[in-house]
Write a protein that holds these residues in place. Structure first.
Motif, PDB file in Angstrom:
ATOM      1  N   ILE A   1      -4.976  -0.138  -4.937  1.00 51.95           N
ATOM      2  CA  ILE A   1      -5.488   1.227  -4.978  1.00 51.95           C
ATOM      3  C   ILE A   1      -6.492   1.305  -6.124  1.00 51.95           C
ATOM      4  CG2 ILE A   1      -4.910   3.652  -5.347  1.00 51.95           C
ATOM      5  CD1 ILE A   1      -2.111   3.052  -4.288  1.00 51.95           C
TER       6      ILE A   1
ATOM      7  N   SER B   1      -5.919  -4.195 -12.673  1.00 51.70           N
ATOM      8  CA  SER B   1      -6.513  -2.867 -12.733  1.00 51.70           C
ATOM      9  C   SER B   1      -6.748  -2.468 -14.179  1.00 51.70           C
ATOM     10  CB  SER B   1      -5.586  -1.848 -12.056  1.00 51.70           C
ATOM     11  OG  SER B   1      -6.107  -0.540 -12.160  1.00 51.70           O
TER      12      SER B   1
ATOM     13  N   HIS C   1      -0.831   0.807  -9.112  1.00 51.42           N
ATOM     14  CA  HIS C   1      -2.005   0.957  -8.242  1.00 51.42           C
ATOM     15  C   HIS C   1      -1.906   0.064  -7.009  1.00 51.42           C
ATOM     16  CE1 HIS C   1      -3.755   3.318 -11.443  1.00 51.42           C
ATOM     17  NE2 HIS C   1      -3.599   2.326 -12.279  1.00 51.42           N
TER      18      HIS C   1
ATOM     19  N   ASN D   1      -7.851   1.156 -15.853  1.00 49.38           N
ATOM     20  CA  ASN D   1      -8.235   2.553 -15.635  1.00 49.38           C
ATOM     21  C   ASN D   1      -8.782   3.213 -16.895  1.00 49.38           C
ATOM     22  OD1 ASN D   1      -5.982   2.997 -17.197  1.00 49.38           O
ATOM     23  ND2 ASN D   1      -4.947   4.352 -15.740  1.00 49.38           N
TER      24      ASN D   1
ATOM     25  N   ALA E   1      -7.876  -0.688  -8.954  1.00 53.37           N
ATOM     26  CA  ALA E   1      -7.352  -2.046  -8.870  1.00 53.37           C
ATOM     27  C   ALA E   1      -8.173  -2.881  -7.901  1.00 53.37           C
ATOM     28  CB  ALA E   1      -5.894  -2.018  -8.420  1.00 53.37           C
TER      29      ALA E   1
END
Length: 406
Positions: free
Chosen positions: A255, A276, A208, A278, A258
């Motif tokens: 990204i 990060s 990310h 997810n 993150a």
């Protein structure tokens, strides 16, 4: 591990068979069998000319976590000029947290060991990048919860075969910390970079991150964001020149989902690290390695807090309640060969630990978050009453009991 061997010397011959262990826990056992019959180690075996024999290596780990290398050698007794045959096997067992060290990053492996020791992890081990890939291809990483990838300043920073294993591990719920000052630059497409479409996709899709700049010795300090819930307490540190004048603390852009955790100097927009989550895996990526910290304690904390975040840091009371509620009653009771333990809403990776009546640990088994049940092989246990509990690096949940009857 099964091998076959044929005497091609033109006459019947005696051979010496030797199995040597490197690095495996002393309590693990191993046996060599020739045509299914165990032999002494080392042992002398007669082999008829042109007749194949099977040579099997059986490695039996116990509850002690570790990685072992076993080398099998076969040599002619009477013909010293005959070739020495050699084959190596690797075994990983009981390891929940694995350090992966790239070639030429070996000088920094001890720092990762110190970081996990500081985290009070009792089930970690270290291995090479090459061996990690082989473990992954052989589907031997099932008990590993977290990886700590020591890239440092090495090239190529990522390879297609490595990210194939890493991506599969992460997509299956494994968490990864990865650190190295040129990982991003290597994916940038710059002249001399080693990045491929596969590694570039991994950099963006799994780490990310977007590469911004290579960095320079103008970035002299790291300043962990005080507001970050995980790394906010880490002291700031200078960046040391540990690569002979080649200091390139990378700048990256996180990204979503993150978030940045580590700006350089006082420039909030010059991000050198991210974390990060997810929902499937967690990742911590540092564009400046822990080995580059002037304060070695900061380097250790970068590793320790990654570990703690992977497992989830909560209060002792909350932890005990969470783990106690997640742990069901083992069945059948009494048991002889195997038990099944139901799990309910296990929210974090954990370690199942079994102790005997004296409190001695007799078995440990990694358990992934959201696992519905776990089966435990009782083959090595004698008759008696045992206790089992779930552990994380932050503490232990309440224990339950089961009985083994032989």
């Amino acid at each position: 591990f099964t091998s076959s061997f044929t005497n091609l010397l033109g006459a019947d011959e005696d051979y010496q068979v030797t199995l040597t262990s490197y690095g495996s826990p002393a309590t693990w056992s191993s046996t060599v069998l020739v045509d299914n019959a165990p032999i002494t180690n080392p042992g002398i075996i007669p082999v008829l000319n042109g007749v194949p024999v099977s040579i099997d290596v059986q490695v039996t780990p116990d509850a002690t976590p570790g990685i072992g290398k076993y080398t099998l050698t076969v040599s002619s007794v009477n013909n010293p000029g005959a070739p020495l045959l050699e084959q190596s096997f690797h075994v990983i067992s009981g390891v929940t947290d694995l350090i992966v060290t790239h070639p030429q990053a070996e000088p920094w492996e001890q720092l990762y060991i110190d970081g996990l020791t500081q985290a009070n992890n009792q089930a970690f081990a270290a291995t090479s990048k090459d061996q990690f890939i082989k473990f992954g291809v052989a589907n031997a990483l099932g008990g590993v919860n977290n990886l700590y990838v020591n890239v440092s300043w090495t090239f190529p920073s990522l390879t297609d075969d490595e990210v194939g294993v890493l991506a599969g591990f992460m997509d299956n719920g494994g968490d990864v910390m990865i650190a190295g000052q040129d990982i991003g630059w290597d994916q940038s497409g710059a002249t001399g970079a080693y990045g491929t479409p596969v590694t570039q996709a991994f950099f963006a899709g799994h780490l990310h991150a977007t590469y911004v700049a290579d960095g320079s010795n103008a970035s002299t300090t790291v300043n962990f964001l005080d507001a970050d819930a995980v790394f906010g307490t880490v002291p700031n540190s200078g960046i040391a020149d540990v690569f002979g004048g080649n200091t390139y603390p990378e700048q990256i852009t996180p990204i979503a989902p993150a978030v940045g955790i580590l700006p350089y100097n006082t420039h909030a927009n010059q991000i050198g690290g991210l974390r990060s989550d997810n929902g499937t895996y967690k990742v911590v990526y540092y564009g400046v390695g822990p080995e580059q910290m002037s304060d070695a304690g900061v380097g250790r904390s970068m590793i320790q807090l990654s570990h703690d975040w992977f497992y989830g840091v909560v209060s002792v009371e909350e932890l005990d309640a969470l783990l106690a509620d997640a742990l069901g009653q083992a069945y059948p009771v009494p048991a002889s060969d195997r038990i099944t333990i139901p799990l309910n809403a296990l929210e974090r990776n954990a370690l199942l630990e079994v102790t005997d009546a004296t409190g001695r640990v007799v078995l440990q088994q990694a358990v992934r978050a959201n696992t519905a049940q776990v089966q435990v092989d009782l083959g090595g246990l004698t008759s008696g009453v045992y206790r089992y509990a779930l552990l994380t690096p932050e503490g232990r949940g309440s224990a339950r009991t089961f009985q083994v009857v032989r």
